[in-house]
Write a protein that holds these residues in place. Structure first.
Motif, mmCIF file in Angstrom:
data_model
loop_
_atom_site.group_PDB
_atom_site.id
_atom_site.type_symbol
_atom_site.label_atom_id
_atom_site.label_comp_id
_atom_site.label_asym_id
_atom_site.label_seq_id
_atom_site.Cartn_x
_atom_site.Cartn_y
_atom_site.Cartn_z
ATOM 1 N N SER A 94 -6.115 -26.729 79.757
ATOM 2 C CA SER A 94 -6.072 -27.544 78.535
ATOM 3 C C SER A 94 -4.683 -27.568 77.905
ATOM 4 C CB SER A 94 -7.085 -27.022 77.514
ATOM 5 O OG SER A 94 -6.813 -25.674 77.181
ATOM 6 N N ARG A 95 -3.734 -26.887 78.532
ATOM 7 C CA ARG A 95 -2.353 -26.797 78.041
ATOM 8 C C ARG A 95 -2.303 -26.274 76.611
ATOM 9 N NH1 ARG A 95 -1.499 -32.220 80.515
ATOM 10 N NH2 ARG A 95 -0.385 -31.947 82.485
ATOM 11 N N LEU A 97 -2.056 -22.534 74.178
ATOM 12 C CA LEU A 97 -1.914 -21.094 73.953
ATOM 13 C C LEU A 97 -2.598 -20.792 72.620
ATOM 14 C CD1 LEU A 97 1.209 -18.857 74.432
ATOM 15 C CD2 LEU A 97 -0.045 -18.793 72.269
ATOM 16 N N MET A 98 -3.521 -19.819 72.638
ATOM 17 C CA MET A 98 -4.329 -19.525 71.450
ATOM 18 C C MET A 98 -4.127 -18.082 71.007
ATOM 19 S SD MET A 98 -7.585 -21.505 73.046
ATOM 20 C CE MET A 98 -6.945 -21.086 74.672
ATOM 21 N N VAL A 99 -3.850 -17.929 69.707
ATOM 22 C CA VAL A 99 -3.639 -16.600 69.145
ATOM 23 C C VAL A 99 -3.896 -16.661 67.648
ATOM 24 C CG1 VAL A 99 -1.156 -17.064 68.949
ATOM 25 C CG2 VAL A 99 -1.999 -14.724 68.817
ATOM 26 N N GLY A 100 -4.657 -15.684 67.149
ATOM 27 C CA GLY A 100 -4.901 -15.599 65.715
ATOM 28 C C GLY A 100 -5.487 -16.846 65.098
ATOM 29 N N GLY A 101 -6.366 -17.540 65.830
ATOM 30 C CA GLY A 101 -6.960 -18.760 65.305
ATOM 31 C C GLY A 101 -6.056 -19.976 65.358
ATOM 32 N N ARG A 102 -4.918 -19.829 65.974
ATOM 33 C CA ARG A 102 -3.950 -20.932 66.071
ATOM 34 C C ARG A 102 -3.825 -21.382 67.524
ATOM 35 N NH1 ARG A 102 2.001 -20.941 63.185
ATOM 36 N NH2 ARG A 102 2.888 -22.784 64.221
ATOM 37 N N SER A 103 -3.787 -22.691 67.749
ATOM 38 C CA SER A 103 -3.619 -23.246 69.098
ATOM 39 C C SER A 103 -2.285 -23.961 69.187
ATOM 40 C CB SER A 103 -4.749 -24.233 69.420
ATOM 41 O OG SER A 103 -6.000 -23.560 69.454
ATOM 42 N N MET A 104 -1.548 -23.670 70.248
ATOM 43 C CA MET A 104 -0.223 -24.251 70.420
ATOM 44 C C MET A 104 -0.169 -24.974 71.768
ATOM 45 S SD MET A 104 1.986 -20.907 69.307
ATOM 46 C CE MET A 104 1.362 -19.804 68.024
ATOM 47 N N PRO A 105 0.258 -26.230 71.795
ATOM 48 C CA PRO A 105 0.392 -26.937 73.072
ATOM 49 C C PRO A 105 1.515 -26.333 73.916
ATOM 50 C CG PRO A 105 1.305 -28.239 71.293
ATOM 51 C CD PRO A 105 0.633 -27.066 70.647
ATOM 52 N N LEU A 106 1.322 -26.388 75.216
ATOM 53 C CA LEU A 106 2.315 -25.775 76.104
ATOM 54 C C LEU A 106 2.601 -26.654 77.305
ATOM 55 C CD1 LEU A 106 0.769 -24.584 78.897
ATOM 56 C CD2 LEU A 106 -0.161 -23.006 77.212
ATOM 57 N N SER A 107 3.695 -26.338 77.958
ATOM 58 C CA SER A 107 4.061 -26.948 79.225
ATOM 59 C C SER A 107 4.216 -25.815 80.237
ATOM 60 C CB SER A 107 5.379 -27.725 79.100
ATOM 61 O OG SER A 107 5.764 -28.264 80.361
ATOM 62 N N GLY A 173 1.868 -29.679 75.902
ATOM 63 C CA GLY A 173 0.596 -30.354 75.690
ATOM 64 C C GLY A 173 0.466 -31.663 76.425
ATOM 65 N N VAL A 174 1.562 -32.144 77.037
ATOM 66 C CA VAL A 174 1.551 -33.466 77.683
ATOM 67 C C VAL A 174 1.894 -33.380 79.168
ATOM 68 C CG1 VAL A 174 2.591 -35.777 77.691
ATOM 69 C CG2 VAL A 174 2.167 -34.595 75.520
ATOM 70 N N GLU A 205 -5.094 -18.087 82.143
ATOM 71 C CA GLU A 205 -6.178 -18.564 83.002
ATOM 72 C C GLU A 205 -6.037 -20.061 83.261
ATOM 73 O OE1 GLU A 205 -9.767 -17.569 81.009
ATOM 74 O OE2 GLU A 205 -9.566 -15.406 81.327
ATOM 75 N N GLY A 206 -6.845 -20.525 84.234
ATOM 76 C CA GLY A 206 -6.902 -21.956 84.526
ATOM 77 C C GLY A 206 -5.785 -22.434 85.440
ATOM 78 N N ARG A 207 -5.741 -23.744 85.563
ATOM 79 C CA ARG A 207 -4.728 -24.383 86.412
ATOM 80 C C ARG A 207 -4.267 -25.661 85.719
ATOM 81 N NH1 ARG A 207 -6.266 -25.752 92.543
ATOM 82 N NH2 ARG A 207 -6.167 -23.471 92.627
ATOM 83 N N ALA A 208 -2.990 -25.934 85.844
ATOM 84 C CA ALA A 208 -2.453 -27.137 85.212
ATOM 85 C C ALA A 208 -3.204 -28.364 85.713
ATOM 86 C CB ALA A 208 -0.965 -27.258 85.512
ATOM 87 N N PRO A 209 -3.480 -29.330 84.842
ATOM 88 C CA PRO A 209 -4.223 -30.530 85.254
ATOM 89 C C PRO A 209 -3.560 -31.241 86.425
ATOM 90 C CG PRO A 209 -3.989 -30.436 82.866
ATOM 91 C CD PRO A 209 -3.106 -29.359 83.423
ATOM 92 N N ALA A 210 -4.397 -31.656 87.365
ATOM 93 C CA ALA A 210 -3.881 -32.350 88.544
ATOM 94 C C ALA A 210 -3.746 -33.836 88.230
ATOM 95 C CB ALA A 210 -4.820 -32.133 89.729
#
Length: 218
Positions: A94-95, A97-107, A173-174, A205-210
């Protein structure tokens, strides 16, 4: 002469002076009665012995009885141990990163340079690190100084890092651009850097979207 008959005759001889004489039939009767009493006593003694043995067996085998204390049933102690919850969770699918109730988009990493997965811990931090262009989706012969670097390592020696992706703030996130590191928007990277001491636990965990990769804007 049997023991019983001898005993009776001795008793009669001893009492001959004070007791009337006893006929032969009387003597035989006395002998028979004595034998019956002895057999009765023998049978009773044997029965009591058998009962005592039976009672001992019942008690030893755990049967019901006075004074018996039943042992409580126990279940095997589980040897399985659960890992503690991670401090930071990274979901490459889902790209986020989650910590302390906060979600951050990643590459994350490109298909041929994927970001490693598994449980890792923070081993060091640096406010800035120079990397090759390949790390941030740029030409290999370029060098870039990226900020807020948090280095991670797994128990098997696998490493990766989280950093601020200053070369393209629209990629997290993109699109997945890196050579295996986890790129965040600069503000998110700084926020995480300030809250990530050495020893912090991170699960990836997971795998980057194909999906077809498109080069983000420069």
């Amino acid at each position: 002469m049997s023991d019983d008959l001898g005993t009776v005759l001795r008793e009669l001889a001893e009492s001959a002076e004070r007791s009337p004489s006893v006929s032969g039939a009387g003597i035989r009767g006395l002998v028979q009665r004595r034998r019956r009493r002895r057999r009765t006593l023998t049978v009773l003694g044997g029965t009591a012995g058998v009962a005592a043995v039976a009672l001992a067996l019942v008690l030893s085998l755990g049967g019901s009885g006075a004074g018996r204390q039943d042992m409580p049933a126990t279940s095997p102690t589980s040897t399985l141990s659960r890992q503690p919850a991670p401090d930071v969770e990274v979901d490459l699918s889902s790209r986020l990163l989650m910590v302390g109730g906060r979600s951050m988009p990643l590459s994350s990493g490109l298909p041929h340079t994927p970001t490693p997965t598994g449980r890792m811990t923070v081993v060091s931090r640096a406010p800035a690190t120079v990397v090759s262009g390949a790390m941030v989706g740029r030409p290999h012969d370029h060098r870039y100084k990226v900020p807020w670097v948090i280095r991670l390592r797994a128990d098997d020696g696998t490493t990766t890092a989280v950093f601020g992706m200053i070369t393209d703030g629209t990629a997290p996130g993109v699109a997945d651009l890196t050579s295996g590191w986890i790129g965040l928007r600069t503000a998110d990277a700084k926020w995480l850097y300030d809250r990530s001491p050495t020893g912090l636990v991170v699960d990836i965990e997971g795998r980057a979207p194909a999906v077809p990769w498109a080069t983000p804007s420069a």
